[in-house]
Write an enzyme that holds these catalytic residues in place. Structure first.
Site, mmCIF file in Angstrom:
data_model
loop_
_atom_site.group_PDB
_atom_site.id
_atom_site.type_symbol
_atom_site.label_atom_id
_atom_site.label_comp_id
_atom_site.label_asym_id
_atom_site.label_seq_id
_atom_site.Cartn_x
_atom_site.Cartn_y
_atom_site.Cartn_z
ATOM 1 N N ASN A 1 -61.524 -15.886 -74.238
ATOM 2 C CA ASN A 1 -61.798 -17.226 -73.724
ATOM 3 C C ASN A 1 -60.514 -18.010 -73.530
ATOM 4 O O ASN A 1 -59.548 -17.858 -74.261
ATOM 5 C CB ASN A 1 -62.786 -17.970 -74.642
ATOM 6 C CG ASN A 1 -62.088 -18.789 -75.711
ATOM 7 O OD1 ASN A 1 -61.643 -19.926 -75.440
ATOM 8 N ND2 ASN A 1 -61.945 -18.233 -76.899
ATOM 9 N N PHE B 1 -60.455 -26.491 -74.780
ATOM 10 C CA PHE B 1 -61.005 -27.704 -75.413
ATOM 11 C C PHE B 1 -61.852 -28.530 -74.440
ATOM 12 O O PHE B 1 -61.682 -29.755 -74.322
ATOM 13 C CB PHE B 1 -59.898 -28.599 -75.988
ATOM 14 C CG PHE B 1 -59.130 -28.034 -77.150
ATOM 15 C CD1 PHE B 1 -59.556 -26.902 -77.820
ATOM 16 C CD2 PHE B 1 -57.976 -28.655 -77.604
ATOM 17 C CE1 PHE B 1 -58.837 -26.383 -78.896
ATOM 18 C CE2 PHE B 1 -57.255 -28.151 -78.672
ATOM 19 C CZ PHE B 1 -57.680 -27.023 -79.316
ATOM 20 N N SER C 1 -55.143 -22.883 -81.248
ATOM 21 C CA SER C 1 -55.761 -22.424 -80.006
ATOM 22 C C SER C 1 -54.661 -22.023 -79.029
ATOM 23 O O SER C 1 -53.696 -22.759 -78.842
ATOM 24 C CB SER C 1 -56.609 -23.534 -79.380
ATOM 25 O OG SER C 1 -56.911 -23.174 -78.046
ATOM 26 N N ASN D 1 -54.996 -21.942 -75.911
ATOM 27 C CA ASN D 1 -55.360 -22.422 -74.574
ATOM 28 C C ASN D 1 -54.977 -23.869 -74.292
ATOM 29 O O ASN D 1 -55.403 -24.426 -73.284
ATOM 30 C CB ASN D 1 -56.863 -22.219 -74.353
ATOM 31 C CG ASN D 1 -57.257 -20.767 -74.560
ATOM 32 O OD1 ASN D 1 -56.601 -19.873 -74.017
ATOM 33 N ND2 ASN D 1 -58.278 -20.518 -75.351
ATOM 34 N N THR D 2 -54.225 -24.478 -75.178
ATOM 35 C CA THR D 2 -53.679 -25.812 -74.918
ATOM 36 C C THR D 2 -52.164 -25.686 -75.068
ATOM 37 O O THR D 2 -51.671 -25.297 -76.129
ATOM 38 C CB THR D 2 -54.234 -26.854 -75.914
ATOM 39 O OG1 THR D 2 -55.642 -27.000 -75.680
ATOM 40 C CG2 THR D 2 -53.570 -28.218 -75.739
ATOM 41 N N LYS E 1 -56.125 -24.627 -89.406
ATOM 42 C CA LYS E 1 -56.565 -23.351 -88.817
ATOM 43 C C LYS E 1 -55.395 -22.683 -88.121
ATOM 44 O O LYS E 1 -54.743 -23.280 -87.270
ATOM 45 C CB LYS E 1 -57.701 -23.598 -87.830
ATOM 46 C CG LYS E 1 -58.277 -22.297 -87.252
ATOM 47 C CD LYS E 1 -59.641 -22.525 -86.652
ATOM 48 C CE LYS E 1 -60.200 -21.272 -86.015
ATOM 49 N NZ LYS E 1 -61.549 -21.486 -85.469
ATOM 50 N N ASN F 1 -57.734 -18.008 -85.890
ATOM 51 C CA ASN F 1 -58.204 -18.299 -84.538
ATOM 52 C C ASN F 1 -58.157 -17.005 -83.709
ATOM 53 O O ASN F 1 -57.960 -15.919 -84.249
ATOM 54 C CB ASN F 1 -57.314 -19.397 -83.937
ATOM 55 C CG ASN F 1 -58.084 -20.315 -83.001
ATOM 56 O OD1 ASN F 1 -58.830 -19.836 -82.148
ATOM 57 N ND2 ASN F 1 -57.909 -21.619 -83.136
#
Ligand SMILES: Cc1cc2nc3c(=O)[nH]c(=O)nc-3n(C[C@H](O)[C@H](O)[C@H](O)COP(=O)(O)O)c2cc1C
Length: 287
Positions: free
Chosen positions: A62, A66, A126, A128-129, A168, A197
Site C-alpha cells: 500500500n 494517510f 509510514s 508513504n509520507t 511506531k 510498520n
C-alpha cells in the site's frame, strides 16, 4: 503502559483511519483497537490505485498516504461510540506540512485526541509520507519525543489523565539506527513501541508485477523481519518499554513467535484481510 489489557490481541492502525467502525470492530474479540493514522487536516492521500492485493504471497502493498478525514471528523465519531475498551489513536502529519513544522502537527494531534485515547501512537514509520521516517533518527527524533512528552505531562497536570505515548517504528532500520533510537526512547521514557510498520523491502515478494509497485509491504513477507526487529529491540530496551509486535501474524504460532521475541502485545491487519474474523477468534483463544 499502566493500562488494564484484557489480553494481548489488538487491531493495527490503518484499517479504521477515521474511527467509523469502532463499535463494529469491537464485536470481534480484540483486547484493544487502534484507529488512525489521523492528520490535523483532512487529506485525500495518494492517487488510486494505491492498494494492491498479492494473494499468492498473502501480502499487501500500500501507498495510501494517510488518506483521512482529519481530527475534527474523528473526534465527532469518538464522541458517539459505545466501546469502552482500550483505544489507541495513531497520529501523523499532513503531507503538505513542511518538515520544520511537523512537530506542531503531532502536538495538535496529541492535544485533540488525548481526552478520548487510552494511548497515543506517533506514526513516524509510514513509508508513504515524504520525510516522515526522518523523525526516527537523531535530533529530529529527540526533538519530537521531547515535545510530546512535555505535552503529555502538561495534559496530565491539567486533566489528571496520563495518556501513554507509543512510537511506531519501521522494519527497515539498521541495527545501528535501532540502537540509537532505543537509547533516545529509553532516555525520554516513552511508554511503548510498536514494531513494526510496513517494509519498503520488496525482495520477499514473489509476485513480480506487484513487487514493482511503490509502497509498503505487509503480511507474510514482513513476518520474519518484524520478528527480528522485535528481538533486537527487546535486547536493547530490556523490558523497560513494552513492545507491541506487528507484522505478518496469520496464526497462533506467528503470534507466539512475536511474544517469544519479546513482544507483550500483538496487532494484526493483513491477517484479518486474508483470513477474516475467524483469525481474530482463533488468536483471542491464546492467553
Ligand atoms: C492498507 C494499509 C493501511 C495502513 N495504514 C496505516 C496507518 O494509517 N498508520 C499506521 O501506523 N500503520 C498503517 N498500516 C500498517 C499496519 O498497521 C501494520 O503495521 C502493518 O500492516 C504490518 O502488519 P500486518 O502484516 O499484520 O498487516 C497500514 C497497513 C495497510 C495494509
Amino acid at each position: 503502559m499502566g493500562l488494564p489489557f484484557t489480553g494481548r490481541l489488538g487491531l493495527a492502525a490503518g484499517l479504521d483511519k477515521n474511527g467509523d467502525y469502532i463499535d463494529a470492530l469491537a464485536a470481534l474479540p480484540f483486547d484493544f483497537i487502534e484507529v488512525g493514522t489521523v492528520t490535523p487536516k483532512p487529506q485525500p492521500g495518494n492517487p488510486k490505485p494505491r492498494l494492491f492485493r498479492l494473494p499468492h504471497d498473502e501480502a499487501l502493498i500500500n501507498r495510501m498516504g494517510f488518506n483521512n478525514n482529519g481530527l475534527d471528523y474523528l473526534i465527532k465519531n469518538l464522541k458517539k461510540i459505545q466501546y469502552k475498551g482500550i483505544l489507541g489513536i495513531n497520529i501523523g502529519k499532513n503531507a503538505d506540512t513542511p518538515q520544520d513544522r511537523a512537530i506542531e502537527d503531532y502536538l495538535i494531534g496529541f492535544q485533540s485526541v488525548a481526552p478520548y485515547a487510552s494511548y497515543i501512537t506517533l506514526n513516524i514509520s509510514s513509508p508513504n509520507t515524504k520525510g516522515l521516517r526522518d523523525f526516527q533518527h537523531g535530533d529530529l527524533l529527540k526533538k519530537l519525543i521531547t515535545a510530546l512528552k512535555q505535552e503529555q505531562a502538561h495534559f496530565f497536570n491539567q486533566q489528571k489523565k496520563y495518556v501513554p505515548l507509543v512510537v511506531k517504528i519501521s522494519p527497515d532500520l539498521t541495527a545501528e539506527a535501532l540502537a540509537s533510537m532505543a537509547a533516545i526512547l529509553l532516555e525520554q521514557k516513552v511508554d511503548g513501541i510498536i514494531a513494526t510498520n510496513t517494509t519498503i523491502d520488496h525482495s520477499n515478494v514473489s509476485d513480480l508485477n506487484a513487487a514493482d509497485e511503490e509502497g509498503g509491504v505487509s503480511g507474510k513477507p514482513l513476518r520474519n523481519r518484524s520478528t527480528e526487529v522485535i528481538k533486537q529491540l527487546s535486547a536493547l530496551v530490556q523490558k523497560q518499554i513494552p513492545i507491541i509486535g506487528c507484522g505478518g501474524i496469520f496464526s497462533i504460532n506467528d503470534a507466539n513467535e512475536k511474544l517469544a521475541a519479546g513482544a507483550s502485545l500483538i496487532q494484526v491487519y493483513s491477517g484479518l484481510v486474508y483470513q477474516g474474523p475467524a483469525l481474530i477468534r482463533q488468536l483471542s483463544s491464546m492467553k
